[in-house]
Design a protein around this motif. Structure first.
Motif, PDB file in Angstrom:
ATOM      1  N   LEU A  72      54.138  23.315  61.106  1.00  0.00           N
ATOM      2  CA  LEU A  72      54.290  22.950  62.510  1.00  0.00           C
ATOM      3  C   LEU A  72      54.972  24.063  63.306  1.00  0.00           C
ATOM      4  CD1 LEU A  72      53.410  20.318  63.869  1.00  0.00           C
ATOM      5  CD2 LEU A  72      55.789  19.551  63.791  1.00  0.00           C
ATOM      6  N   PHE A  73      55.827  24.844  62.629  1.00  0.00           N
ATOM      7  CA  PHE A  73      56.637  25.844  63.324  1.00  0.00           C
ATOM      8  C   PHE A  73      56.443  27.232  62.721  1.00  0.00           C
ATOM      9  CE2 PHE A  73      59.011  21.772  63.020  1.00  0.00           C
ATOM     10  CZ  PHE A  73      58.864  21.367  64.340  1.00  0.00           C
ATOM     11  N   ASN A  74      56.725  28.255  63.510  1.00  0.00           N
ATOM     12  CA  ASN A  74      56.678  29.629  63.016  1.00  0.00           C
ATOM     13  C   ASN A  74      57.941  30.005  62.265  1.00  0.00           C
ATOM     14  OD1 ASN A  74      54.095  30.371  63.860  1.00  0.00           O
ATOM     15  ND2 ASN A  74      54.799  30.996  65.898  1.00  0.00           N
ATOM     16  N   ASP A  75      59.056  29.389  62.601  1.00  0.00           N
ATOM     17  CA  ASP A  75      60.331  29.675  61.941  1.00  0.00           C
ATOM     18  C   ASP A  75      60.374  28.935  60.603  1.00  0.00           C
ATOM     19  OD1 ASP A  75      62.964  29.850  61.059  1.00  0.00           O
ATOM     20  OD2 ASP A  75      63.824  29.569  63.046  1.00  0.00           O
ATOM     21  N   PRO A  76      60.476  29.656  59.470  1.00  0.00           N
ATOM     22  CA  PRO A  76      60.492  28.994  58.161  1.00  0.00           C
ATOM     23  C   PRO A  76      61.566  27.928  58.033  1.00  0.00           C
ATOM     24  CG  PRO A  76      60.217  31.362  57.894  1.00  0.00           C
ATOM     25  CD  PRO A  76      60.510  31.126  59.345  1.00  0.00           C
ATOM     26  N   ASP A 143      44.186  14.712  63.563  1.00  0.00           N
ATOM     27  CA  ASP A 143      44.257  13.502  64.382  1.00  0.00           C
ATOM     28  C   ASP A 143      45.596  13.404  65.110  1.00  0.00           C
ATOM     29  OD1 ASP A 143      41.756  12.830  63.491  1.00  0.00           O
ATOM     30  OD2 ASP A 143      42.480  11.511  61.895  1.00  0.00           O
ATOM     31  N   ASP A 144      46.641  13.979  64.531  1.00  0.00           N
ATOM     32  CA  ASP A 144      47.959  14.002  65.160  1.00  0.00           C
ATOM     33  C   ASP A 144      48.582  15.362  64.847  1.00  0.00           C
ATOM     34  OD1 ASP A 144      50.547  13.726  66.048  1.00  0.00           O
ATOM     35  OD2 ASP A 144      50.812  11.703  65.269  1.00  0.00           O
ATOM     36  N   GLU A 145      48.413  16.314  65.732  1.00  0.00           N
ATOM     37  CA  GLU A 145      48.785  17.692  65.451  1.00  0.00           C
ATOM     38  C   GLU A 145      50.282  17.940  65.503  1.00  0.00           C
ATOM     39  OE1 GLU A 145      45.761  20.807  66.700  1.00  0.00           O
ATOM     40  OE2 GLU A 145      45.363  19.229  68.174  1.00  0.00           O
ATOM     41  N   LEU A 146      51.058  16.980  65.998  1.00  0.00           N
ATOM     42  CA  LEU A 146      52.510  17.117  66.002  1.00  0.00           C
ATOM     43  C   LEU A 146      53.168  16.139  65.031  1.00  0.00           C
ATOM     44  CD1 LEU A 146      53.316  17.647  69.798  1.00  0.00           C
ATOM     45  CD2 LEU A 146      53.061  19.360  68.007  1.00  0.00           C
ATOM     46  N   GLY A 147      52.370  15.368  64.320  1.00  0.00           N
ATOM     47  CA  GLY A 147      52.891  14.461  63.304  1.00  0.00           C
ATOM     48  C   GLY A 147      52.978  15.172  61.963  1.00  0.00           C
ATOM     49  N   ASN A 175      54.953  36.630  62.120  1.00  0.00           N
ATOM     50  CA  ASN A 175      55.588  35.406  62.610  1.00  0.00           C
ATOM     51  C   ASN A 175      54.572  34.435  63.222  1.00  0.00           C
ATOM     52  OD1 ASN A 175      57.989  33.892  62.838  1.00  0.00           O
ATOM     53  ND2 ASN A 175      58.164  34.396  65.009  1.00  0.00           N
ATOM     54  N   LYS A 176      53.446  34.281  62.534  1.00  0.00           N
ATOM     55  CA  LYS A 176      52.424  33.312  62.964  1.00  0.00           C
ATOM     56  C   LYS A 176      52.199  32.283  61.858  1.00  0.00           C
ATOM     57  CE  LYS A 176      50.163  36.573  66.070  1.00  0.00           C
ATOM     58  NZ  LYS A 176      51.274  37.539  65.975  1.00  0.00           N
ATOM     59  N   LEU A 177      53.288  31.806  61.303  1.00  0.00           N
ATOM     60  CA  LEU A 177      53.250  30.887  60.162  1.00  0.00           C
ATOM     61  C   LEU A 177      52.463  29.625  60.468  1.00  0.00           C
ATOM     62  CD1 LEU A 177      54.332  30.404  57.279  1.00  0.00           C
ATOM     63  CD2 LEU A 177      56.401  29.444  58.309  1.00  0.00           C
ATOM     64  N   SER A 178      52.572  29.120  61.693  1.00  0.00           N
ATOM     65  CA  SER A 178      51.912  27.857  62.053  1.00  0.00           C
ATOM     66  C   SER A 178      50.398  27.973  62.131  1.00  0.00           C
ATOM     67  CB  SER A 178      52.451  27.356  63.402  1.00  0.00           C
ATOM     68  OG  SER A 178      52.131  28.275  64.435  1.00  0.00           O
ATOM     69  N   CYS A 179      49.880  29.188  62.097  1.00  0.00           N
ATOM     70  CA  CYS A 179      48.430  29.389  62.221  1.00  0.00           C
ATOM     71  C   CYS A 179      47.761  29.740  60.897  1.00  0.00           C
ATOM     72  CB  CYS A 179      48.146  30.501  63.232  1.00  0.00           C
ATOM     73  SG  CYS A 179      48.736  30.159  64.905  1.00  0.00           S
ATOM     74  N   LEU A 180      48.526  29.825  59.827  1.00  0.00           N
ATOM     75  CA  LEU A 180      47.968  30.217  58.537  1.00  0.00           C
ATOM     76  C   LEU A 180      47.322  29.032  57.813  1.00  0.00           C
ATOM     77  CD1 LEU A 180      50.795  32.554  57.163  1.00  0.00           C
ATOM     78  CD2 LEU A 180      48.474  33.246  57.822  1.00  0.00           C
ATOM     79  N   PRO A 181      46.194  29.272  57.129  1.00  0.00           N
ATOM     80  CA  PRO A 181      45.555  28.215  56.318  1.00  0.00           C
ATOM     81  C   PRO A 181      46.240  28.118  54.957  1.00  0.00           C
ATOM     82  CG  PRO A 181      44.215  30.212  56.260  1.00  0.00           C
ATOM     83  CD  PRO A 181      45.382  30.509  57.163  1.00  0.00           C
ATOM     84  N   LEU A 182      47.120  27.142  54.793  1.00  0.00           N
ATOM     85  CA  LEU A 182      47.952  27.034  53.593  1.00  0.00           C
ATOM     86  C   LEU A 182      47.668  25.746  52.839  1.00  0.00           C
ATOM     87  CD1 LEU A 182      51.327  28.174  55.226  1.00  0.00           C
ATOM     88  CD2 LEU A 182      49.737  29.585  53.913  1.00  0.00           C
ATOM     89  N   GLN A 183      48.221  25.666  51.631  1.00  0.00           N
ATOM     90  CA  GLN A 183      48.129  24.436  50.849  1.00  0.00           C
ATOM     91  C   GLN A 183      49.341  24.309  49.946  1.00  0.00           C
ATOM     92  OE1 GLN A 183      44.490  24.826  48.556  1.00  0.00           O
ATOM     93  NE2 GLN A 183      45.484  25.972  46.915  1.00  0.00           N
ATOM     94  N   LEU A 184      49.739  23.058  49.701  1.00  0.00           N
ATOM     95  CA  LEU A 184      50.762  22.785  48.694  1.00  0.00           C
ATOM     96  C   LEU A 184      50.076  22.747  47.338  1.00  0.00           C
ATOM     97  CD1 LEU A 184      52.925  19.964  50.336  1.00  0.00           C
ATOM     98  CD2 LEU A 184      53.371  22.421  50.271  1.00  0.00           C
TER      99      LEU A 184
END
Length: 295
Positions: A72-76, A143-147, A175-184
């Motif tokens: 959700l955020f760029n700051d880790p 469906d809820d981009e801030l949830g 510092n574009k962490l929120s835009c990266l395609p990541l997975q747990l």
């Protein structure tokens, strides 16, 4: 805004790698070798699985060991919150929260800021009373981009790995962490302390088939597109910082008993189980001695 009320990202559900089970009349944490995504609703058997759990599990042939996520955020440090935390086992309220240098502690005089010597050297933390407590907030659905869905852990392996990955990905992406395609990703390892049996921890990786180069290019493109539409990621990060700063005791009152069960399971058979465990009364009695010891 009400002071002392921590404003955390809205939580739609939980991500876990274990569950609480009934055994011999006791509620005990049970390990698992896969993720489970639960909703905010319980029944007599526990938390009800979120519809996303079935959807993602169908893609993974039953065992859910990878979950596509977006930060959700760029700051880790806004995505992963981790502190040493001491809970009152009777009420579930946090009594002391620290970072290894400073802590905020509930005392008879109210909230006090004190030195934090870390659990190994704090008189109040003896017997495993104080543990690292991490909360990772991730977005799982457009469906809820801030949830968010929250992953909670007291494991050093998960906290240390997630903290490193978040910082590395933030650095290489500008510092574009929120835009990266990541997975747990769920990983396992064996150690001498685990008597060679597998223990599981959570890692954060790029999604399958995505290279680091492609991920960085994708992040820059998404960031540029969002900026053109007027999306202000910096303002979102600032709003989260302000909400967190309102209080360090980030505990949902509805979940206090669940967190105590995770921290101090009944029938714990490790070597600290037979040591005296503090409650609110013993902590209050030992407070003056503790403050003298760490100051």
């Amino acid at each position: 805004m009400i002071k002392g009320l921590t404003i955390t990202p809205p939580v739609l559900g939980r991500i876990s790698i274990g569950r609480i089970v009934q055994k011999d009349g006791k509620r005990l944490p049970a390990k698992d070798d896969q993720f489970t995504i639960t909703s905010q609703v319980q029944n007599k058997d526990g938390w009800i699985n979120h519809p996303l759990d079935e959807k993602l599990r169908a893609r993974s042939e039953g065992k859910l060991r990878q979950i596509p996520v977006r930060m959700l955020f760029n700051d880790p440090d806004l995505n992963l919150r981790a502190q040493y935390t001491l809970f009152d086992r009777q009420t579930g309220r946090p009594l002391c929260v620290g970072d290894g240098e400073h802590c905020q502690r509930r005392t008879n005089n109210g909230m006090e800021q004190l030195p934090c010597p870390s659990p190994d050297r704090c008189p109040l933390a003896q017997g495993g009373a104080c543990k690292p407590y991490g909360r990772l907030y991730v977005n799982l659905s457009e469906d809820d981009e801030l949830g968010t869905f929250i992953f909670r852990t007291t494991g050093f392996n998960s906290i240390r790995t997630l903290a490193a990955r978040l910082r590395y990905f933030a650095a290489v992406s500008g510092n574009k962490l929120s835009c990266l395609p990541l997975q747990l990703t769920l990983r396992g390892k064996s150690t001498t302390q685990s008597y060679r049996t597998p223990i599981y921890f959570v890692d954060l990786t790029l999604r399958d088939g995505v290279t680091l180069k492609d991920a960085v290019q994708h992040a820059k493109a998404i960031d540029s597109e969002l900026s053109e539409y007027g999306f202000d990621q910096s303002a979102l990060d600032d709003a989260a910082k302000t909400g967190y700063a309102n209080s360090c005791f980030e505990v949902d009152g509805d979940e206090m008993s669940d967190e105590v069960e995770e921290f101090y399971p009944q029938g714990d058979n490790d070597q600290t189980a037979n040591q005296p465990q503090p409650n609110s009364r013993s902590i209050a009695q030992g407070l003056r001695q503790s403050v003298t010891a760490v100051s």
